[in-house]
Design an enzyme around this catalytic site. Structure first.
Site, PDB file in Angstrom:
ATOM      1  N   CYS A 280      38.944  46.628  47.646  1.00 24.61           N
ATOM      2  CA  CYS A 280      38.760  47.914  48.328  1.00 24.61           C
ATOM      3  C   CYS A 280      39.557  48.069  49.624  1.00 24.61           C
ATOM      4  O   CYS A 280      40.397  48.960  49.728  1.00 24.61           O
ATOM      5  CB  CYS A 280      37.279  48.113  48.638  1.00 24.61           C
ATOM      6  SG  CYS A 280      36.269  48.129  47.161  1.00 24.61           S
TER       7      CYS A 280
HETATM    8  N1  LIG Z   1      34.240  45.655  43.695  1.00 24.25           N
HETATM    9  C1  LIG Z   1      33.680  46.311  44.687  1.00 24.25           C
HETATM   10  O1  LIG Z   1      33.053  45.686  45.543  1.00 24.25           O
HETATM   11  C2  LIG Z   1      33.761  47.828  44.787  1.00 24.25           C
HETATM   12  C3  LIG Z   1      32.946  48.450  45.725  1.00 24.25           C
HETATM   13  C4  LIG Z   1      32.965  49.840  45.826  1.00 24.25           C
HETATM   14  C5  LIG Z   1      33.816  50.578  45.013  1.00 24.25           C
HETATM   15  N2  LIG Z   1      34.631  49.962  44.108  1.00 24.25           N
HETATM   16  C6  LIG Z   1      35.466  50.818  43.281  1.00 24.25           C
HETATM   17  O2  LIG Z   1      34.899  50.884  41.969  1.00 24.25           O
HETATM   18  C7  LIG Z   1      35.929  50.968  40.989  1.00 24.25           C
HETATM   19  C8  LIG Z   1      35.798  49.824  40.002  1.00 24.25           C
HETATM   20  O3  LIG Z   1      35.961  48.602  40.705  1.00 24.25           O
HETATM   21  P1  LIG Z   1      35.521  47.212  40.136  1.00 24.25           P
HETATM   22  O4  LIG Z   1      35.546  46.276  41.291  1.00 24.25           O
HETATM   23  O5  LIG Z   1      34.275  47.318  39.346  1.00 24.25           O
HETATM   24  O6  LIG Z   1      36.750  46.919  39.144  1.00 24.25           O
HETATM   25  P2  LIG Z   1      36.839  45.805  37.988  1.00 24.25           P
HETATM   26  O7  LIG Z   1      38.276  45.573  37.744  1.00 24.25           O
HETATM   27  O8  LIG Z   1      35.926  44.668  38.316  1.00 24.25           O
HETATM   28  O9  LIG Z   1      36.190  46.537  36.735  1.00 24.25           O
HETATM   29  C9  LIG Z   1      36.761  47.609  36.082  1.00 24.25           C
HETATM   30  C10 LIG Z   1      36.491  47.428  34.582  1.00 24.25           C
HETATM   31  O10 LIG Z   1      36.986  48.586  33.927  1.00 24.25           O
HETATM   32  C11 LIG Z   1      37.564  48.187  32.711  1.00 24.25           C
HETATM   33  N3  LIG Z   1      38.450  49.256  32.273  1.00 24.25           N
HETATM   34  C12 LIG Z   1      39.697  49.551  32.696  1.00 24.25           C
HETATM   35  N4  LIG Z   1      40.146  50.650  32.083  1.00 24.25           N
HETATM   36  C13 LIG Z   1      39.167  51.068  31.243  1.00 24.25           C
HETATM   37  C14 LIG Z   1      39.024  52.143  30.353  1.00 24.25           C
HETATM   38  N5  LIG Z   1      40.005  53.035  30.162  1.00 24.25           N
HETATM   39  N6  LIG Z   1      37.876  52.249  29.662  1.00 24.25           N
HETATM   40  C15 LIG Z   1      36.875  51.347  29.836  1.00 24.25           C
HETATM   41  N7  LIG Z   1      36.953  50.306  30.683  1.00 24.25           N
HETATM   42  C16 LIG Z   1      38.078  50.172  31.380  1.00 24.25           C
HETATM   43  C17 LIG Z   1      38.229  46.871  33.021  1.00 24.25           C
HETATM   44  O11 LIG Z   1      38.440  46.095  31.877  1.00 24.25           O
HETATM   45  C18 LIG Z   1      37.202  46.239  33.985  1.00 24.25           C
HETATM   46  O12 LIG Z   1      36.267  45.449  33.284  1.00 24.25           O
HETATM   47  C19 LIG Z   1      37.233  50.989  41.775  1.00 24.25           C
HETATM   48  O13 LIG Z   1      37.609  52.313  42.018  1.00 24.25           O
HETATM   49  C20 LIG Z   1      36.868  50.312  43.082  1.00 24.25           C
HETATM   50  O14 LIG Z   1      37.711  50.729  44.128  1.00 24.25           O
HETATM   51  C21 LIG Z   1      34.607  48.596  43.974  1.00 24.25           C
END
Ligand SMILES: NC(=O)c1ccc[n+]([C@@H]2O[C@H](COP(=O)([O-])OP(=O)(O)OC[C@H]3O[C@@H](n4cnc5c(N)ncnc54)[C@H](O)[C@@H]3O)[C@@H](O)[C@H]2O)c1
Length: 443
Positions: A280
């Site tokens: 992030c």
């Molecule tokens: N990790 C954190 O602490 C956090 C905190 C707040 C916000 N976010 C935001 O949340 C969002 C997700 O982050 P994350 O950390 O969970 O990412 P991540 O990479 O851990 O998970 C995303 C998942 O989505 C899957 N994916 C990708 N494209 C896809 C599709 N077309 N259909 C279905 N699945 C798909 C991937 O395989 C992966 O498992 C981002 O925008 C991030 O900025 C993350």
């Protein structure tokens, strides 16, 4: 496709959400989506998790967690009770009453927003949409995304948003490894495209989150998340600049911050480090920079903080080279141990970890590098980095064999006294060692 009786469509959805008889679909079972899916299952909803990564789908359906801080038992129990299943295809999306999108929002090679995961997901979902669904986007992004990329596609498919299908933006707040706050007790912001959309969003999240905070639009919700992350990035940038100044003046910046933090009002401590990490903070601020450009505004604080934070690994390297030099050694040919390589303490998440950049800088300058990280037993495959390494065990002889130990991430489980007793030189980027010591250099 449209149902004419609007109140009935909405009331049916609200009733299903409130009674917990709704089927909840979570798209993207990563650090954000998986805990959310498990939380919905925990309170009694049936949940389908969609992910394009078949390996994750397979592991989860086998009742296993693939994320270190999420206990396998939780997945197992949700699977055992028949409340959770994972799927790689979107077919079941049409059965879902709620669809929550938690896919990545990275930067592209030009450090501009890459919304392809969000738009790709929305396009995959559109053929499965039906009246009476609520869709919530959780991926962090710039203000306007929900309107421009989600609402527009839903409307193009023939639905009226706020009447047939309900759309909201509700950003995720996560602090992996924090024992006090988990998905259920972190207040959650929610903005809807219309008042009816907001109502649906509040009903959806109200069942699983202790406090849902409504805001007047999806754009306010999008901007709120960016402000939270930019606030961190800018303040960490300030702490890093203070570190450089304090270092020149022979003052311990960590002691200064600890002292300032005794002020009971008007000061919040932020800590310097070897650079920004995680999915992030190094990335999200640039979503706003990009969008602000379209409005003729330069995001000066964001860019300055980015510049300072980005320069940290090289600054740490400078301190390390100087300390070796003072001991009559060159970095080239030295043996270095990087202690802690995850992006922050007590987690196994390697995304954007500054430790990896430090490892690369060490190798580039001819050092022989090993690492120790109890949370990362094997160096994982990463898009831009490759190390064929495993975490080495820590014992007195091994510690003493390194010319330098670079403390990059301060996991709690490491025996730092053992390291201090036996290391020839420690470069401490986290302020772990409070007392001055001849073999510890703060950086
Ligand atoms: N990790 C954190 O602490 C956090 C905190 C707040 C916000 N976010 C935001 O949340 C969002 C997700 O982050 P994350 O950390 O969970 O990412 P991540 O990479 O851990 O998970 C995303 C998942 O989505 C899957 N994916 C990708 N494209 C896809 C599709 N077309 N259909 C279905 N699945 C798909 C991937 O395989 C992966 O498992 C981002 O925008 C991030 O900025 C993350």
């Amino acid at each position: 496709m449209k149902l004419q009786d609007t109140p009935l469509v909405k009331e049916t959805l609200l009733r299903r959400l409130n009674e917990r008889s709704a089927l909840v679909g979570i798209v993207g079972l990563g650090y954000v989506g998986l805990p959310l899916a498990l939380r919905f299952a925990e309170v009694g909803y049936r949940v389908v998790g969609f992910d394009v990564d078949e390996a994750k789908v397979k592991a989860l359906n086998a009742g296993k967690s693939y994320i270190g801080h999420i206990p396998g038992d939780k997945v197992k129990s949700a699977r055992g009770d028949g409340r959770f299943e994972a799927a790689a295809a979107f077919g079941r999306a049409k059965d879902c009453d709620a669809l929550i999108i938690c896919v990545p929002t990275p930067l592209d090679a030009y450090r501009e927003p890459d919304l392809s995961y969000v738009t790709g997901t929305v396009e995959s979902l559109v053929p499965h949409l039906r009246a009476g669904q609520v869709i919530s986007l959780e991926s962090t992004t710039y203000p306007g995304t929900t309107d421009e990329e989600l609402v527009s596609r839903v409307e193009k498919a023939g639905f009226e948003v706020g009447r047939d299908v309900f759309v909201c933006f509700s950003p995720e707040r996560e602090d992996p490894g924090n024992p006090r706050y988990a998905t259920s007790n972190i207040p959650k912001i929610c903005g809807g495209t219309t008042p009816a959309c907001l109502e649906a969003g509040l009903a959806l999240y109200g069942q699983v989150i202790s406090k849902v905070v409504p805001v007047s639009s999806t754009r306010v919700a999008e901007m709120t998340k960016l402000l939270e992350n930019i606030h961190r990035s800018v303040n960490i940038g300030l702490a890093n600049e203070m570190k450089i100044i304090c270092d020149r003046m022979g003052i311990d910046v960590h002691e200064v911050i600890r002292a300032a933090a005794t002020k009971p009002f008007g000061f919040v401590p932020y800590w310097p480090g070897p650079g920004l990490g995680g999915h992030c903070i190094p990335i999200d601020p640039f979503y706003l920079t990009w969008k602000a450009r379209a409005y003729g505004v330069h995001t000066r604080f964001i860019e300055l903080a980015g510049e300072i934070n980005h320069a940290m690994p090289e600054w740490v390297m400078g301190k390390l080279i100087e300390a070796l030099n003072d001991r009559g050694r060159a970095l080239k040919g030295s043996k270095a141990l990087v202690l802690g390589i995850a992006y922050k303490k007590n987690v196994d998440d390697m995304r954007e970890s500054p430790a990896v950049e430090l490892m690369e800088l060490l190798v580039k300058r001819g050092a022989q590098v090993e690492y120790h990280d109890p949370h990362v037993p094997v160096f994982p495959p990463m898009r831009e980095h490759k190390f064929d390494l495993k975490s080495v065990p820590l014992d007195d002889k091994r510690i003493a064999s390194y010319d330098v130990v670079l403390l990059a991430t301060d996991h709690d489980v490491v025996d730092y006294e053992l390291v201090k007793r036996h290391a020839r030189l420690i470069i401490d980027t986290r302020g772990k060692y409070l007392e001055p010591s001849a073999n510890v250099i703060k950086a």
